[in-house]
Design a protein around this motif. Structure first.
Motif, PDB file in Angstrom:
ATOM      1  N   ALA C 149       0.827  -1.206   0.000  1.00  0.00           N
ATOM      2  CA  ALA C 149       0.000   0.000   0.000  1.00  0.00           C
ATOM      3  C   ALA C 149       0.860   1.254   0.000  1.00  0.00           C
ATOM      4  CB  ALA C 149      -0.920   0.002   1.220  1.00  0.00           C
ATOM      5  N   PHE C 150       1.930   1.200   0.768  1.00  0.00           N
ATOM      6  CA  PHE C 150       2.831   2.334   0.901  1.00  0.00           C
ATOM      7  C   PHE C 150       3.486   2.679  -0.443  1.00  0.00           C
ATOM      8  CE2 PHE C 150       7.381   3.354   1.846  1.00  0.00           C
ATOM      9  CZ  PHE C 150       7.199   4.600   2.434  1.00  0.00           C
ATOM     10  N   ASN C 151       3.773   1.662  -1.240  1.00  0.00           N
ATOM     11  CA  ASN C 151       4.468   1.890  -2.507  1.00  0.00           C
ATOM     12  C   ASN C 151       3.541   2.027  -3.708  1.00  0.00           C
ATOM     13  OD1 ASN C 151       7.241   2.192  -2.143  1.00  0.00           O
ATOM     14  ND2 ASN C 151       7.461   0.023  -1.648  1.00  0.00           N
ATOM     15  N   LEU C 152       2.297   1.620  -3.565  1.00  0.00           N
ATOM     16  CA  LEU C 152       1.379   1.694  -4.701  1.00  0.00           C
ATOM     17  C   LEU C 152       1.299   3.092  -5.317  1.00  0.00           C
ATOM     18  CD1 LEU C 152      -1.720  -0.581  -4.041  1.00  0.00           C
ATOM     19  CD2 LEU C 152      -0.315  -0.492  -6.094  1.00  0.00           C
ATOM     20  N   PRO C 153       1.137   4.144  -4.512  1.00  0.00           N
ATOM     21  CA  PRO C 153       1.031   5.469  -5.131  1.00  0.00           C
ATOM     22  C   PRO C 153       2.241   5.803  -5.992  1.00  0.00           C
ATOM     23  CG  PRO C 153       0.406   5.590  -2.831  1.00  0.00           C
ATOM     24  CD  PRO C 153       0.979   4.216  -3.054  1.00  0.00           C
ATOM     25  N   TYR C 154       3.409   5.433  -5.480  1.00  0.00           N
ATOM     26  CA  TYR C 154       4.626   5.707  -6.243  1.00  0.00           C
ATOM     27  C   TYR C 154       4.625   4.945  -7.562  1.00  0.00           C
ATOM     28  CZ  TYR C 154       9.531   5.943  -7.516  1.00  0.00           C
ATOM     29  OH  TYR C 154      10.685   6.147  -8.212  1.00  0.00           O
ATOM     30  N   VAL C 155       4.307   3.651  -7.486  1.00  0.00           N
ATOM     31  CA  VAL C 155       4.296   2.830  -8.704  1.00  0.00           C
ATOM     32  C   VAL C 155       3.278   3.392  -9.701  1.00  0.00           C
ATOM     33  CG1 VAL C 155       3.818   0.556  -9.644  1.00  0.00           C
ATOM     34  CG2 VAL C 155       5.029   0.763  -7.482  1.00  0.00           C
ATOM     35  N   ILE C 156       2.094   3.696  -9.209  1.00  0.00           N
ATOM     36  CA  ILE C 156       1.041   4.195 -10.111  1.00  0.00           C
ATOM     37  C   ILE C 156       1.500   5.493 -10.769  1.00  0.00           C
ATOM     38  CG2 ILE C 156      -1.307   5.108 -10.220  1.00  0.00           C
ATOM     39  CD1 ILE C 156      -2.042   3.181  -7.969  1.00  0.00           C
ATOM     40  N   TRP C 157       2.035   6.373  -9.943  1.00  0.00           N
ATOM     41  CA  TRP C 157       2.436   7.676 -10.475  1.00  0.00           C
ATOM     42  C   TRP C 157       3.539   7.526 -11.522  1.00  0.00           C
ATOM     43  CZ3 TRP C 157       0.074  12.187 -10.247  1.00  0.00           C
ATOM     44  CH2 TRP C 157       0.778  13.323 -10.630  1.00  0.00           C
ATOM     45  N   MET C 158       4.554   6.727 -11.205  1.00  0.00           N
ATOM     46  CA  MET C 158       5.673   6.561 -12.136  1.00  0.00           C
ATOM     47  C   MET C 158       5.240   5.827 -13.405  1.00  0.00           C
ATOM     48  SD  MET C 158       8.159   8.100 -10.833  1.00  0.00           S
ATOM     49  CE  MET C 158       9.375   7.644 -12.051  1.00  0.00           C
ATOM     50  N   MET C 159       4.524   4.734 -13.234  1.00  0.00           N
ATOM     51  CA  MET C 159       4.156   3.945 -14.412  1.00  0.00           C
ATOM     52  C   MET C 159       3.165   4.693 -15.286  1.00  0.00           C
ATOM     53  SD  MET C 159       6.169   1.544 -14.269  1.00  0.00           S
ATOM     54  CE  MET C 159       5.636   0.928 -15.857  1.00  0.00           C
ATOM     55  N   ARG C 160       2.363   5.554 -14.672  1.00  0.00           N
ATOM     56  CA  ARG C 160       1.464   6.398 -15.453  1.00  0.00           C
ATOM     57  C   ARG C 160       2.288   7.249 -16.424  1.00  0.00           C
ATOM     58  NH1 ARG C 160      -0.546  11.594 -13.551  1.00  0.00           N
ATOM     59  NH2 ARG C 160      -2.295  12.281 -14.822  1.00  0.00           N
ATOM     60  N   GLY C 161       3.426   7.741 -15.927  1.00  0.00           N
ATOM     61  CA  GLY C 161       4.298   8.526 -16.800  1.00  0.00           C
ATOM     62  C   GLY C 161       4.914   7.683 -17.906  1.00  0.00           C
ATOM     63  N   TYR C 162       5.428   6.509 -17.540  1.00  0.00           N
ATOM     64  CA  TYR C 162       6.071   5.662 -18.545  1.00  0.00           C
ATOM     65  C   TYR C 162       5.064   5.191 -19.587  1.00  0.00           C
ATOM     66  CZ  TYR C 162      10.419   5.360 -15.868  1.00  0.00           C
ATOM     67  OH  TYR C 162      11.592   5.654 -15.223  1.00  0.00           O
ATOM     68  N   ILE C 163       3.877   4.804 -19.134  1.00  0.00           N
ATOM     69  CA  ILE C 163       2.869   4.321 -20.078  1.00  0.00           C
ATOM     70  C   ILE C 163       2.420   5.464 -20.989  1.00  0.00           C
ATOM     71  CG2 ILE C 163       0.510   3.438 -20.265  1.00  0.00           C
ATOM     72  CD1 ILE C 163       1.114   1.822 -17.685  1.00  0.00           C
ATOM     73  N   GLY C 164       2.344   6.661 -20.401  1.00  0.00           N
ATOM     74  CA  GLY C 164       1.980   7.820 -21.214  1.00  0.00           C
ATOM     75  C   GLY C 164       2.962   8.057 -22.352  1.00  0.00           C
ATOM     76  N   ASP C 165       4.199   7.564 -22.185  1.00  0.00           N
ATOM     77  CA  ASP C 165       5.206   7.740 -23.234  1.00  0.00           C
ATOM     78  C   ASP C 165       5.037   6.755 -24.395  1.00  0.00           C
ATOM     79  OD1 ASP C 165       6.238   9.707 -21.705  1.00  0.00           O
ATOM     80  OD2 ASP C 165       7.992   8.605 -21.020  1.00  0.00           O
ATOM     81  N   VAL C 166       4.246   5.717 -24.197  1.00  0.00           N
ATOM     82  CA  VAL C 166       4.041   4.744 -25.283  1.00  0.00           C
ATOM     83  C   VAL C 166       3.044   5.341 -26.279  1.00  0.00           C
ATOM     84  CG1 VAL C 166       3.134   2.473 -25.863  1.00  0.00           C
ATOM     85  CG2 VAL C 166       4.486   2.780 -23.794  1.00  0.00           C
ATOM     86  N   PRO C 167       3.419   5.421 -27.554  1.00  0.00           N
ATOM     87  CA  PRO C 167       2.497   6.018 -28.521  1.00  0.00           C
ATOM     88  C   PRO C 167       1.172   5.250 -28.557  1.00  0.00           C
ATOM     89  CG  PRO C 167       4.657   5.659 -29.502  1.00  0.00           C
ATOM     90  CD  PRO C 167       4.672   4.986 -28.170  1.00  0.00           C
ATOM     91  N   LEU C 168       0.106   5.986 -28.468  1.00  0.00           N
ATOM     92  CA  LEU C 168      -1.222   5.381 -28.469  1.00  0.00           C
ATOM     93  C   LEU C 168      -1.446   4.558 -29.735  1.00  0.00           C
ATOM     94  CD1 LEU C 168      -3.841   5.146 -26.944  1.00  0.00           C
ATOM     95  CD2 LEU C 168      -4.615   7.260 -28.001  1.00  0.00           C
ATOM     96  N   GLU C 169      -0.875   5.044 -30.836  1.00  0.00           N
ATOM     97  CA  GLU C 169      -1.042   4.362 -32.121  1.00  0.00           C
ATOM     98  C   GLU C 169      -0.664   2.885 -32.052  1.00  0.00           C
ATOM     99  OE1 GLU C 169       1.060   5.911 -35.406  1.00  0.00           O
ATOM    100  OE2 GLU C 169      -0.516   7.306 -35.969  1.00  0.00           O
TER     101      GLU C 169
END
Lengths: 363, 307, 277
Positions: C149-169
């Protein structure tokens, strides 16, 4: 039989009403180009057909089957994207095979089909490379290969050539045209480039603000535009629009002090409006240098002072002023040699269009 | 006929959407487990604390009768609490600017490429990644007045042995904690600011140079504004860490001498786990949460961190 | 001309000198820690202090293993390792939902980030009471769940950034090519964010590995983690510094190795994605 029927399609993105009621029937095997300026809704429409967007209203039918509720993978369509959308972590072979594997085609058959598709696009020697090792044109070929290998019933192209340089674009255009001839699959192609639209399409669908402005065969649209927008969108350099007046009997268009006679054959359809303001639409190629003694039905003489010349080699574009607006005429290379030259032009009033300035519709 | 087909399709669309139930709810399916855990471990304790903070529970008695704001009123009269808040504020007010300035200076030093830069940077990172408990313990060893190297080095400069009782003397205990804190987290600032500085568009500073601006002016007017968004986030992260300061105090001084170096987190811990004043601790925890929520909300708003 | 080169050389030499002094200052305490762990008690308690041990000997480490105290490192490995795997898995899925579908909009994302900012001290007490009730105090499951639980926010926040970098196409292309949502995730998204996943996992692991307050409150004897074990030597018998140093080194080495493996992602990781580095 893969015909595509759109009826009453609407799509909103928040406050933006991107597609506002599109009805379109595309017969089997046709190459249809959706064209229009950016923001006209053409890409959205394509994505609705692919299933990547969901229409807010209306139905999409592919091959007689309503597909609104089907996810993209069940629509059996193939799509080529603007940025190629090659999976960077897979080799070219695996990129092309990706869709077949997702559909659980046997590996032996995959190998055969990939080789055949690669052969058609002459990329057989690139199969072991990664996308980042390819040039732009090669990537585009792989993207197309990925689409054709699937034997999908419908091909969708979303501005596939817009990232290529001019020379490659010309090559790929003929490639795609040849592909359509060989496969005769239904293809829908989105572009903002009117030359691509003209050269590729069996039929052009010109969109503006989420609605179909006009559709038809390329030359029909070019020669018989329904609106000022269509007239201005197709053709390069673009059509010139000059404010003018139409005489009460529709026999003459008055521009500045010049009187341009309307060909007798066109008067009947124009009469009945009374004397009124019109916009005269002249394509650059509707004007040429007037030869002395030339006498041709509908060609009227117009004396102008050239302000600017732009030779391209084969042609020379000459700009002059008419009723206060700059007008471009496409002349022979040596028709005009320096600015400020006075010149008599022959204006082909048979092909000129007259537009009602109030409605922007062609008369 | 066509009419009925259309309307039935429309119902289909409204009811299922693309891909039917499975894919329509995909975005919730993948989100749900994480949210569940966050609510269980993040939200539940807060709600529980809130309830208990209005009761009279201690280790001795499970008195769950309603105490009104008695525990909160007690907070205001608790001098040790306010002192611990003051200590926390002092640590933050000194450590944060120090780390920022030192980090920025170091980033400037390493900004220009030089052979071996990677090695320097890799070594400088180390303090930031080790456990604060280990850092505190290690500095306690270093500060030892007889066996520690710190006094030894100071002795060289003074020319005579200088037995400073770093963590026992009230005058030196704050510098001791601050040294440990700044040692551990300056590299954090350094790393982030180095990256931020490297990302500043060279053409901006070059244009200013051509315009004849002084180096100082270029730095304050062009470079600083350019790295500010990143700097702000670094300050926020470190600021919040400092408000929660606990680990190094625990391993370096245990809040001592006396209660001189108790931080708010430390004092809350003492109340909860030494004195077992359950309801009172809950109220205190809530004060900390409220305090941080205000700081975080203001900071996030001001910095526009929530892209 | 030559003077310009000479000036540049002098400048570089100056920068090297400064860089060396700064780096040495920051590295010295770590040097001291490692050296102490190799010293004999006599060397540790020498005055004036000895700058390096007479010989590299592992007696201090041997004692930890003989006493069984070294189990603390194993406990840390289990809790940090398992909680990292769970947090990475659930967090990445949640991040995908946030990044691609904007589920919950910015508000949800900010709420999740704000969970990261919550002081452990504020939740540790009620969690302790909850765990007493559940019988989870001093158990792996309790600490693992808490770290997750303590690390989930960090993982979500970071991976949200990395996934956002993957072209939607790419994802859309895979969908058209015949993939389900899950297949898109497994075959396209995960491979493309692999390095981000790895970097985030290392940070998540380090956070859990170094965590202290929760471990202090929620462990007794069975699953004591290494930071808690370090603090238990304070005030002990005369050779406690040897044990502190040795235990600290045992707990620090894995982190140094982990961080060395992912230098490239360090800045993005510690700045919570603020700098893409």
């Amino acid at each position: 039989m893969t015909d595509v029927t759109l009826s009453g399609i609407h799509k909103r993105f928040g406050a933006v009403h991107a597609v506002r009621g599109v009805d379109l029937a595309i017969p089997d095997g046709e190459f249809t180009v959706l064209v229009g300026p950016s923001g006209c809704g053409k890409s959205t429409l394509l994505r609705i057909i692919a299933g990547l967007e969901e229409a807010d209203a209306g139905t999409v039918a592919i091959g007689g089957q309503v597909v609104n509720h089907l996810p993209p993978r069940e629509r059996n369509v193939a799509m080529v994207f603007q940025n190629y959308a090659l999976y960077p972590h897979m080799k070219v072979y695996d990129n092309i095979a990706f869709g077949l594997r997702a559909r659980k085609v046997a590996e032996s058959e995959i190998g055969e089909r990939v080789k055949r598709a690669a052969g058609m696009l002459s990329i057989g020697n690139l199969l072991d490379r990664l996308p980042r090792q390819l040039s732009g044109g090669q990537r585009q070929r792989v993207a197309i290969g990925r689409a054709i290998v699937r034997d999908a019933r419908l091909f969708l192209f979303d501005e596939p050539l817009s990232n290529l340089d001019a020379q490659l674009r010309d090559d790929m255009r003929s490639e795609i045209k040849r592909l359509h001839r060989d496969l005769s699959t239904t293809m829908i192609y989105v572009t903002h480039d009117q030359i691509e639209a003209m050269t590729l399409a069996d039929r052009i669908v010109l969109l503006r603000d989420g609605r179909i402005e006009q559709m038809g065969a390329p030359l029909d649209l070019f020669e018989r535009p329904a609106t000022r927008f269509v007239a201005g969108f197709l053709g390069s350099p673009a059509m010139n629009f000059v404010p003018a007046r139409l005489s009460a009997d529709a026999s003459v268009v008055e521009v500045d002090a010049a009187m341009l006679a309307v060909p007798a054959g066109r008067r009947a359809s124009l009469a009945g409006r009374g004397a009124s303001a019109v916009v005269l639409g002249l394509r650059p190629e509707h004007m040429r240098r007037f030869a002395d003694g030339e006498q041709r039905e509908g060609v009227v003489r117009l004396g102008v002072t050239i302000e600017l010349i732009q030779p391209t080699g084969s042609r020379t574009y000459a700009t002059f002023r008419l009723a206060g607006v700059p007008v471009v005429a496409e002349l022979q290379a040596h028709d005009v040699n320096r600015p400020n030259e006075r010149l008599d032009l022959g204006v082909d009033m048979n092909r000129a269009v007259l537009i009602d300035p109030a409605t922007d519709r062609v008369l | 006929m066509t009419q009925t087909t259309t309307s039935s399709t429309e119902r289909l669309v409204a009811g299922r959407g693309i891909g039917g139930f499975g894919e329509r709810h995909f975005k919730y399916t993948v989100l749900a487990p994480a949210i569940f855990i966050l609510l269980l471990i993040g939200l539940f304790p807060l709600v529980y604390s809130l309830i208990v903070s209005f009761q009279r529970v201690t280790m001795m008695s499970a008195d769950t009768s309603f105490a009104g704001f008695a525990n909160y009123a007690k907070l205001f009269a608790d001098a040790r609490l306010w002192e611990s808040l003051l200590h926390t504020a002092i640590f933050a007010a000194i450590a944060l600017p120090l780390e920022l300035v030192l980090g920025l200076a170091m980033a400037q030093l390493f900004l220009e490429r030089m052979p071996g830069r990677q090695v320097f940077v890799a070594l400088l990172v180390l303090p930031t990644v080790i456990s604060p408990i280990v850092a505190g313990a290690n500095w306690r060893l270093m500060f030892d007045h007889r066996f520690g190297p710190i006094n030894q080095v100071i002795g060289w400069f003074m020319g005579e042995p200088t037995p400073i009782l770093w963590i026992i003397n009230p005058l030196t205990v704050y510098p001791a904690i601050l040294i440990c804190e700044v040692w551990q987290w300056t590299p954090f600032m350094f790393l982030i600011l180095l990256a931020a500085l490297s990302n500043v568009d060279k053409s901006l500073t070059e244009a200013a140079e051509i315009d004849g601006a002084s180096q100082w002016r270029i730095f304050t007017r062009i470079v600083l504004p350019a790295i500010w968004p990143v700097m702000a986030i670094a300050i926020l992260i470190r600021g919040l860490d400092l408000v929660r300061l606990f680990d190094i105090v625990w391993s370096l001084t245990r809040g001592g001498p006396g209660t001189m170096t108790e931080t708010i987190s430390y004092y809350t811990y003492v109340q909860g786990f030494s004195q077992f004043e359950i309801s009172y601790t809950a109220a205190m925890a809530f004060l900390v949460v409220a305090l941080l929520t205000v700081i975080v909300t203001l900071a996030l708003k001001r910095m526009g961190i929530a892209r | 001309m030559t003077s310009a080169i000479a000036r540049r050389r002098a400048r570089l030499a100056l920068r090297y000198a400064a860089a060396t002094i700064v780096t040495a200052t920051f590295v010295f305490p770590i040097y001291w820690l490692f050296m102490t762990s190799f010293k004999t008690p006599e060397e540790i308690f020498a005055s004036p202090p000895q700058w390096y041990p007479g010989s590299i000997q592992f007696q201090n480490f041997n004692v930890l293993f003989l006493d069984g105290d070294a189990i603390a490192v194993w406990n840390s490995l289990v809790t940090a390792g398992i909680s990292t795997v769970i947090a990475m898995f659930l967090g990445t899925l949640a991040a995908y939902s946030l990044a691609r579908f904007k589920t919950g909009g910015d508000n949800l994302a900010v709420w999740i980030l704000s969970q990261r900012m919550m002081p452990p001290i504020a939740i540790v007490f009620p969690v302790f009471l909850l765990y007493v009730w559940l019988g989870w105090v001093d158990s792996f499951i309790g600490l693992i769940l808490l770290y997750t639980a303590f690390n989930l926010p960090y993982v979500i926040w970071m991976m949200r950034g990395y996934i956002g970098d993957v072209p939607l196409e790419l994802e859309e292309s895979a969908q058209v090519d015949g993939c389900t949502r899950w297949q898109v995730l497994l075959k396209v998204v995960f491979p493309l964010v692999r390095s981000g996943l790895f970097a985030t996992a290392v940070f998540t692991f380090v956070f859990a590995w170094n965590e202290f307050i929760f471990a202090l409150v929620l462990t007794r004897t069975e699953i004591v983690t290494y930071p808690v074990q370090v603090t238990r030597y304070f005030g002990g018998q005369s050779n406690f510094w040897a044990k502190i140093a040795a235990m600290s080194v045992l707990g620090t080495l894995p982190i140094f190795i982990a961080v060395a493996m992912m230098q490239r992602y360090l800045v993005r990781g510690i700045s919570m994605g603020a700098v893409k580095g």
